[in-house]
Design a protein around this motif. Structure first.
Motif, PDB file in Angstrom:
ATOM      1  N   THR A  58      29.966  47.051  38.130  1.00  0.00           N
ATOM      2  CA  THR A  58      31.338  46.899  38.629  1.00  0.00           C
ATOM      3  C   THR A  58      32.251  46.372  37.530  1.00  0.00           C
ATOM      4  O   THR A  58      33.427  46.745  37.466  1.00  0.00           O
ATOM      5  CB  THR A  58      31.421  45.964  39.847  1.00  0.00           C
ATOM      6  N   ALA A  59      31.736  45.527  36.649  1.00  0.00           N
ATOM      7  CA  ALA A  59      32.550  45.030  35.533  1.00  0.00           C
ATOM      8  C   ALA A  59      33.006  46.182  34.651  1.00  0.00           C
ATOM      9  O   ALA A  59      34.167  46.247  34.231  1.00  0.00           O
ATOM     10  CB  ALA A  59      31.769  44.007  34.721  1.00  0.00           C
ATOM     11  N   HIS A  60      32.087  47.113  34.358  1.00  0.00           N
ATOM     12  CA  HIS A  60      32.446  48.285  33.557  1.00  0.00           C
ATOM     13  C   HIS A  60      33.469  49.159  34.295  1.00  0.00           C
ATOM     14  O   HIS A  60      34.401  49.691  33.675  1.00  0.00           O
ATOM     15  CB  HIS A  60      31.208  49.108  33.233  1.00  0.00           C
ATOM     16  N   LEU A  61      33.305  49.276  35.602  1.00  0.00           N
ATOM     17  CA  LEU A  61      34.233  50.085  36.390  1.00  0.00           C
ATOM     18  C   LEU A  61      35.621  49.459  36.421  1.00  0.00           C
ATOM     19  O   LEU A  61      36.635  50.147  36.251  1.00  0.00           O
ATOM     20  CB  LEU A  61      33.683  50.271  37.807  1.00  0.00           C
ATOM     21  N   TYR A  62      35.667  48.137  36.631  1.00  0.00           N
ATOM     22  CA  TYR A  62      36.960  47.450  36.636  1.00  0.00           C
ATOM     23  C   TYR A  62      37.639  47.547  35.269  1.00  0.00           C
ATOM     24  O   TYR A  62      38.853  47.732  35.179  1.00  0.00           O
ATOM     25  CB  TYR A  62      36.787  45.983  37.020  1.00  0.00           C
ATOM     26  N   ARG A  63      36.848  47.438  34.203  1.00  0.00           N
ATOM     27  CA  ARG A  63      37.456  47.542  32.874  1.00  0.00           C
ATOM     28  C   ARG A  63      38.024  48.946  32.650  1.00  0.00           C
ATOM     29  O   ARG A  63      39.082  49.106  32.040  1.00  0.00           O
ATOM     30  CB  ARG A  63      36.439  47.219  31.789  1.00  0.00           C
ATOM     31  N   LYS A  73      35.514  38.432  36.472  1.00  0.00           N
ATOM     32  CA  LYS A  73      34.888  37.801  37.645  1.00  0.00           C
ATOM     33  C   LYS A  73      33.498  38.372  37.897  1.00  0.00           C
ATOM     34  O   LYS A  73      32.552  37.643  38.211  1.00  0.00           O
ATOM     35  CB  LYS A  73      35.778  38.005  38.871  1.00  0.00           C
ATOM     36  N   SER A  74      33.356  39.687  37.726  1.00  0.00           N
ATOM     37  CA  SER A  74      32.046  40.321  37.910  1.00  0.00           C
ATOM     38  C   SER A  74      31.057  39.854  36.849  1.00  0.00           C
ATOM     39  O   SER A  74      29.884  39.590  37.143  1.00  0.00           O
ATOM     40  CB  SER A  74      32.182  41.844  37.863  1.00  0.00           C
ATOM     41  N   LEU A  75      31.522  39.733  35.598  1.00  0.00           N
ATOM     42  CA  LEU A  75      30.643  39.269  34.521  1.00  0.00           C
ATOM     43  C   LEU A  75      30.220  37.828  34.740  1.00  0.00           C
ATOM     44  O   LEU A  75      29.077  37.447  34.448  1.00  0.00           O
ATOM     45  CB  LEU A  75      31.357  39.429  33.179  1.00  0.00           C
ATOM     46  N   GLN A  76      31.138  37.016  35.253  1.00  0.00           N
ATOM     47  CA  GLN A  76      30.784  35.629  35.568  1.00  0.00           C
ATOM     48  C   GLN A  76      29.704  35.585  36.637  1.00  0.00           C
ATOM     49  O   GLN A  76      28.773  34.778  36.571  1.00  0.00           O
ATOM     50  CB  GLN A  76      32.025  34.884  36.047  1.00  0.00           C
ATOM     51  N   ALA A  77      29.796  36.483  37.622  1.00  0.00           N
ATOM     52  CA  ALA A  77      28.788  36.541  38.683  1.00  0.00           C
ATOM     53  C   ALA A  77      27.426  36.932  38.126  1.00  0.00           C
ATOM     54  O   ALA A  77      26.387  36.423  38.561  1.00  0.00           O
ATOM     55  CB  ALA A  77      29.232  37.529  39.761  1.00  0.00           C
ATOM     56  N   VAL A  78      27.420  37.851  37.156  1.00  0.00           N
ATOM     57  CA  VAL A  78      26.156  38.239  36.522  1.00  0.00           C
ATOM     58  C   VAL A  78      25.545  37.044  35.810  1.00  0.00           C
ATOM     59  O   VAL A  78      24.351  36.747  35.953  1.00  0.00           O
ATOM     60  CB  VAL A  78      26.374  39.394  35.520  1.00  0.00           C
ATOM     61  N   GLU A  79      26.353  36.338  35.026  1.00  0.00           N
ATOM     62  CA  GLU A  79      25.846  35.220  34.229  1.00  0.00           C
ATOM     63  C   GLU A  79      25.308  34.097  35.100  1.00  0.00           C
ATOM     64  O   GLU A  79      24.361  33.405  34.729  1.00  0.00           O
ATOM     65  CB  GLU A  79      26.959  34.695  33.324  1.00  0.00           C
TER      66      GLU A  79
END
Length: 247
Positions: A58-63, A73-79
């Protein structure tokens, strides 16, 4: 390589098995490759809970949609994922480089530097990470000596990389070493189409101006605008000021 046909069959499979996570992931990834990120997001957010792998997608899609706040926000959730085993496999140098790039796009400079540092910790010899961190530091006038060291390290690996040549030129410009900057930016510009990126052209304008070549500076600023510079109004302001000064 026939993404539309692959997507067609995955859509049919998803219709029969709507809860199949692997099908949704494959289909969302295909939509990303097809430059249809909204369809990719719609495919994933139908799930109530997204595991880390899906959050990363989803982070790639949002970007791709230029929605950097949601990508962050998606990357923070992954981390901060609760599935420690899966998250561990995702938190690679490539992950942190992507995180750093998104943070820089969002104007979160400190966060971009923090994540780029993590990427370098995991893969200290990675030329792309060295160049990225060095360029961000130079672009924000921070730790210029270290920025130069990092970019030179990248150039040892890829001495003809146009982006790296532009980065070292920009470091020299920030340091006031205009002759050195001029030599490097000219090398980048001579590298054909790759040397015609709008950012490189804008840098060329600044460096030519600092070196006393006002006509060339205005030429390259104009080229930067025609090549789709992100902030054309700022370049036009530089052109206007330089024209008034020369008069």
């Amino acid at each position: 390589g026939d993404f539309p046909k692959a997507a067609h069959y995955l859509e049919r499979a998803l219709h029969s098995y709507p809860r199949a996570f692997s099908i949704r992931m494959q289909l969302a990834y295909l939509y990303l490759q097809m430059k249809a990120p909204k369809k990719g997001l719609a495919t994933l957010i139908a799930l109530k809970q997204l595991p880390p792998r899906a959050q990363l997608l989803t982070a790639h899609l949002y970007r791709a949609m230029e929605d950097t706040p949601r990508a962050l926000k998606s990357l923070q959730a992954v981390e901060k994922g609760e599935d420690a085993e899966e998250t561990k496999d995702l938190l690679t140098a490539d992950f942190y480089m992507f995180y750093a790039t998104v943070a820089e796009d969002a104007g979160e400079t400190d966060l971009a530097i923090e994540k780029a540092e993590k990427a370098l910790t995991l893969d200290p010899e990675n030329a792309m990470s060295c160049n990225f961190l060095g360029y961000v530091l130079a672009d924000h006038n921070r730790e210029l000596a270290r920025a130069e060291t990092l970019i030179m390290k990248a150039l040892v690996v890829e001495p003809h990389n146009v982006a790296y040549l532009d980065s070292i030129a920009w470091v020299y410009y920030r340091q006031g070493k205009f002759q050195d900057a001029l030599g490097q930016i000219c090398t980048a510009l001579r590298s054909g189409e790759q040397g015609r990126d709008s950012v490189i052209l804008d840098h060329a304008g600044d460096i030519f101006k600092a070196s006393g070549f006002m006509q060339l500076a205005r030429h390259y600023w104009g080229q930067a605008i025609s090549r789709g510079a992100l902030r054309p109004e700022m370049i036009r302001e530089k052109m206007s000021v330089s024209a008034a000064t020369s008069e």
